[in-house]
Design a protein around this motif. Structure first.
Motif, PDB file in Angstrom:
ATOM      1  N   MET A  84       0.826  -1.207   0.000  1.00 38.85           N
ATOM      2  CA  MET A  84       0.000   0.000   0.000  1.00 38.85           C
ATOM      3  C   MET A  84       0.860   1.257   0.000  1.00 38.85           C
ATOM      4  SD  MET A  84      -3.216  -0.682  -0.249  1.00 38.85           S
ATOM      5  CE  MET A  84      -2.692  -1.905  -1.427  1.00 38.85           C
ATOM      6  N   LYS A  85       1.986   1.196   0.704  1.00 42.77           N
ATOM      7  CA  LYS A  85       2.899   2.339   0.749  1.00 42.77           C
ATOM      8  C   LYS A  85       3.436   2.633  -0.654  1.00 42.77           C
ATOM      9  CE  LYS A  85       6.729   4.070   3.482  1.00 42.77           C
ATOM     10  NZ  LYS A  85       7.700   3.783   4.523  1.00 42.77           N
ATOM     11  N   LEU A 121      -1.215   8.285  -9.635  1.00 45.96           N
ATOM     12  CA  LEU A 121      -1.407   6.931 -10.135  1.00 45.96           C
ATOM     13  C   LEU A 121      -2.178   6.963 -11.445  1.00 45.96           C
ATOM     14  CD1 LEU A 121      -2.478   5.062  -6.859  1.00 45.96           C
ATOM     15  CD2 LEU A 121      -0.195   5.291  -7.823  1.00 45.96           C
ATOM     16  N   ASN A 122      -1.750   6.104 -12.363  1.00 45.71           N
ATOM     17  CA  ASN A 122      -2.525   5.972 -13.591  1.00 45.71           C
ATOM     18  C   ASN A 122      -3.714   5.043 -13.316  1.00 45.71           C
ATOM     19  OD1 ASN A 122      -1.698   3.216 -13.934  1.00 45.71           O
ATOM     20  ND2 ASN A 122       0.161   3.899 -14.970  1.00 45.71           N
ATOM     21  N   ASP A 123      -4.572   4.867 -14.288  1.00 42.30           N
ATOM     22  CA  ASP A 123      -5.783   4.067 -14.092  1.00 42.30           C
ATOM     23  C   ASP A 123      -5.458   2.631 -13.682  1.00 42.30           C
ATOM     24  OD1 ASP A 123      -7.368   6.230 -14.704  1.00 42.30           O
ATOM     25  OD2 ASP A 123      -7.702   5.626 -16.791  1.00 42.30           O
ATOM     26  N   ARG A 175      -6.934  -0.771  -5.524  1.00 44.94           N
ATOM     27  CA  ARG A 175      -8.232  -1.252  -5.011  1.00 44.94           C
ATOM     28  C   ARG A 175      -8.268  -2.771  -4.923  1.00 44.94           C
ATOM     29  NH1 ARG A 175     -11.218   3.214  -8.280  1.00 44.94           N
ATOM     30  NH2 ARG A 175     -10.005   2.204  -9.774  1.00 44.94           N
ATOM     31  N   ASP A 176      -7.689  -3.446  -5.920  1.00 44.23           N
ATOM     32  CA  ASP A 176      -7.666  -4.917  -5.901  1.00 44.23           C
ATOM     33  C   ASP A 176      -6.892  -5.446  -4.699  1.00 44.23           C
ATOM     34  OD1 ASP A 176      -9.174  -4.994  -8.211  1.00 44.23           O
ATOM     35  OD2 ASP A 176      -7.493  -5.526  -9.532  1.00 44.23           O
ATOM     36  N   LEU A 177      -5.784  -4.799  -4.369  1.00 46.93           N
ATOM     37  CA  LEU A 177      -4.998  -5.227  -3.215  1.00 46.93           C
ATOM     38  C   LEU A 177      -5.755  -4.999  -1.918  1.00 46.93           C
ATOM     39  CD1 LEU A 177      -1.410  -4.079  -4.222  1.00 46.93           C
ATOM     40  CD2 LEU A 177      -2.254  -6.421  -4.046  1.00 46.93           C
ATOM     41  N   TYR A 225      -6.708  -8.103   0.538  1.00 45.34           N
ATOM     42  CA  TYR A 225      -6.333  -8.103   1.957  1.00 45.34           C
ATOM     43  C   TYR A 225      -7.557  -8.389   2.827  1.00 45.34           C
ATOM     44  CZ  TYR A 225      -4.732  -6.280   6.466  1.00 45.34           C
ATOM     45  OH  TYR A 225      -4.411  -6.137   7.790  1.00 45.34           O
ATOM     46  N   GLU A 226      -8.642  -7.706   2.561  1.00 45.68           N
ATOM     47  CA  GLU A 226      -9.868  -7.919   3.335  1.00 45.68           C
ATOM     48  C   GLU A 226     -10.372  -9.354   3.189  1.00 45.68           C
ATOM     49  OE1 GLU A 226     -12.640  -4.862   2.187  1.00 45.68           O
ATOM     50  OE2 GLU A 226     -11.210  -3.289   2.717  1.00 45.68           O
TER      51      GLU A 226
END
Length: 76
Positions: A34-35, A45-47, A54-56, A60-61
Motif C-alpha cells: 500500500m505504501k 497513479l494511472n488508471d 483497489r484490488d490489493l 487483503y480484506e
C-alpha cells in the motif's frame, strides 16, 4: 473452479506470501504494498495502478475474512 484454499493461496501471492505466513506477515506485506501504491505517496497513479490499489485492498480484506472463518471454525 477455485476452491477456497486455492483462492487463498492466489490472494497471498499478490503480496508475495505463502500459505505458511502469519497474520503479522500479511499485515506487513499489505502495508508495504500500500505504501508503494497509495495515492498520497506523492506520485499520481494511472488508471491501472488505481485498479491494482483497489484490488490489493479487496484481496487483503478477503484474506483476513477467510482466515477468521477458518480459525473460528476450528475452535468450535
Amino acid at each position: 473452479f477455485l476452491t477456497r484454499q486455492d483462492e487463498y493461496s492466489r490472494l497471498l501471492q499478490l503480496f508475495d506470501l505463502t500459505d505458511t505466513c502469519t497474520e503479522n506477515d500479511i499485515k506487513k506485506a499489505y502495508r508495504r504494498k500500500m505504501k508503494e501504491l497509495h495515492p498520497d505517496s506523492g506520485k499520481s497513479l494511472n488508471d491501472q495502478e488505481m485498479v491494482e490499489f483497489r484490488d490489493l485492498q479487496e484481496a487483503y480484506e478477503k484474506i483476513l475474512t477467510m482466515r477468521k472463518s477458518w480459525f473460528m471454525g476450528r475452535r468450535r
